[in-house]
Design an enzyme around this catalytic site. Sequence first.
Site, PDB file in Angstrom:
ATOM      1  N   GLY A  37     -25.939  21.112  -4.773  1.00 60.38           N
ATOM      2  CA  GLY A  37     -25.850  22.163  -5.781  1.00 60.38           C
ATOM      3  C   GLY A  37     -24.465  22.748  -6.009  1.00 60.38           C
ATOM      4  O   GLY A  37     -24.342  23.902  -6.423  1.00 60.38           O
ATOM      5  N   ASN A  39     -22.480  21.923  -8.371  1.00 66.71           N
ATOM      6  CA  ASN A  39     -22.366  22.153  -9.828  1.00 66.71           C
ATOM      7  C   ASN A  39     -23.142  23.395 -10.246  1.00 66.71           C
ATOM      8  O   ASN A  39     -22.693  24.144 -11.115  1.00 66.71           O
ATOM      9  CB  ASN A  39     -22.841  20.922 -10.600  1.00 66.71           C
ATOM     10  CG  ASN A  39     -21.745  19.881 -10.690  1.00 66.71           C
ATOM     11  OD1 ASN A  39     -20.775  20.055 -11.421  1.00 66.71           O
ATOM     12  ND2 ASN A  39     -21.876  18.814  -9.912  1.00 66.71           N
ATOM     13  N   ILE A 117     -35.133  10.131 -13.159  1.00 62.93           N
ATOM     14  CA  ILE A 117     -35.084   9.662 -14.550  1.00 62.93           C
ATOM     15  C   ILE A 117     -36.185  10.390 -15.323  1.00 62.93           C
ATOM     16  O   ILE A 117     -37.283  10.603 -14.806  1.00 62.93           O
ATOM     17  CB  ILE A 117     -35.303   8.121 -14.611  1.00 62.93           C
ATOM     18  CG1 ILE A 117     -34.209   7.382 -13.818  1.00 62.93           C
ATOM     19  CG2 ILE A 117     -35.387   7.625 -16.047  1.00 62.93           C
ATOM     20  CD1 ILE A 117     -32.907   7.140 -14.535  1.00 62.93           C
ATOM     21  N   HIS A 134     -22.169  13.796 -15.329  1.00 64.96           N
ATOM     22  CA  HIS A 134     -22.097  12.483 -14.685  1.00 64.96           C
ATOM     23  C   HIS A 134     -20.671  12.282 -14.152  1.00 64.96           C
ATOM     24  O   HIS A 134     -19.700  12.547 -14.869  1.00 64.96           O
ATOM     25  CB  HIS A 134     -22.459  11.373 -15.686  1.00 64.96           C
ATOM     26  CG  HIS A 134     -22.441  10.027 -15.049  1.00 64.96           C
ATOM     27  ND1 HIS A 134     -23.451   9.585 -14.235  1.00 64.96           N
ATOM     28  CD2 HIS A 134     -21.503   9.045 -15.065  1.00 64.96           C
ATOM     29  CE1 HIS A 134     -23.145   8.387 -13.774  1.00 64.96           C
ATOM     30  NE2 HIS A 134     -21.972   8.035 -14.261  1.00 64.96           N
TER      31      HIS A 134
HETATM   32  C1  GAR Z   1     -22.449  15.324  -8.780  1.00 64.87           C
HETATM   33  O1  GAR Z   1     -21.301  14.591  -8.504  1.00 64.87           O
HETATM   34  C2  GAR Z   1     -23.060  14.868 -10.090  1.00 64.87           C
HETATM   35  O2  GAR Z   1     -22.119  14.535 -11.055  1.00 64.87           O
HETATM   36  C3  GAR Z   1     -23.826  13.660  -9.643  1.00 64.87           C
HETATM   37  O3  GAR Z   1     -24.391  14.040  -8.397  1.00 64.87           O
HETATM   38  C4  GAR Z   1     -23.552  15.002  -7.769  1.00 64.87           C
HETATM   39  C5  GAR Z   1     -24.388  16.227  -7.425  1.00 64.87           C
HETATM   40  O4  GAR Z   1     -23.658  17.140  -6.665  1.00 64.87           O
HETATM   41  N1  GAR Z   1     -24.808  13.284 -10.612  1.00 64.87           N
HETATM   42  C6  GAR Z   1     -25.090  12.009 -10.905  1.00 64.87           C
HETATM   43  O5  GAR Z   1     -24.577  11.074 -10.358  1.00 64.87           O
HETATM   44  C7  GAR Z   1     -26.099  11.829 -12.029  1.00 64.87           C
HETATM   45  N2  GAR Z   1     -26.036  10.509 -12.556  1.00 64.87           N
HETATM   46  P1  GAR Z   1     -24.089  18.669  -6.540  1.00 64.87           P
HETATM   47  O6  GAR Z   1     -25.557  18.699  -6.101  1.00 64.87           O
HETATM   48  O7  GAR Z   1     -23.196  19.201  -5.456  1.00 64.87           O
HETATM   49  O8  GAR Z   1     -23.868  19.332  -7.849  1.00 64.87           O
END
Ligand code: GAR
Length: 226
Positions: A37, A39, A117, A134
């Site tokens: 989390g 992001n 998905i 992404h």
């Molecule tokens: C992030 O790097 C996001 O861009 C990626 O997963 C990570 C989640 O991190 N998402 C994907 O690859 C989707 N295709 P977070 O839980 O620390 O935000």
Amino acid sequence: MLTLWVKSLNLLTRLKFANGERMKKTVNVAVLVSGGGTNLQAIIDFTAAGNLESGKVVKVISNKQDAYALQRAQNAEIETAVVIKKGKTQQEFEQGLIAELEACNAEVIVLAGFMCILSKDFTDRYKDRIINVHPSLIPSFCGEGFYGLKVHEAALAKGVKVTGATVHFVNEIPDGGKIIMQKAVKVKEKDTPETLQKRVMQEAEWKILPASLELVCKNILKGEIK
Ligand code: GAR
């Protein structure tokens, strides 16, 4: 005193009338997560800094009971919910998500490291209302099977010198919707998938995801996104 006056003026400006109707102040946002989390945290920090003017995060929904993202939401006093996929059909899983989204009147959905998905039925239902971050410059290293660290492993295996992150609208094609924002990040010679992932997050994802969210919410309030 002056600060109070300026704040009142700002509020009045934001409640201004358009075509005789009072403009809605903020858009309800739900964030879907599966993991750490960071992001989501970037959105929470952006909000705390007063920069999410057109949206409000009203719920965080995880498909994993133990996602640390849920803790981050609770720390920020945001309502949480868990909808597990295991043992359910895709349709049942999505009905569970829809029930949670409707209960909080979500108008925008952010996929912030949500590793599931979604079907065409689901993405059509929320057309132009779902955004995803992404960790590459789409159309490179994206689509089914490209998620998390795998994206950075593929970028390093290819030997690209520049990578980055993309925020895009979500449609039925994985990572195939219209691009909202992108930011490039240089690859360093000694990068490992882990160091690259961290830098792409810090330099790109945590910046363009909150900024894109504000942009989308602002455009919804302006009636530019139906
Ligand atoms: C992030 O790097 C996001 O861009 C990626 O997963 C990570 C989640 O991190 N998402 C994907 O690859 C989707 N295709 P977070 O839980 O620390 O935000």
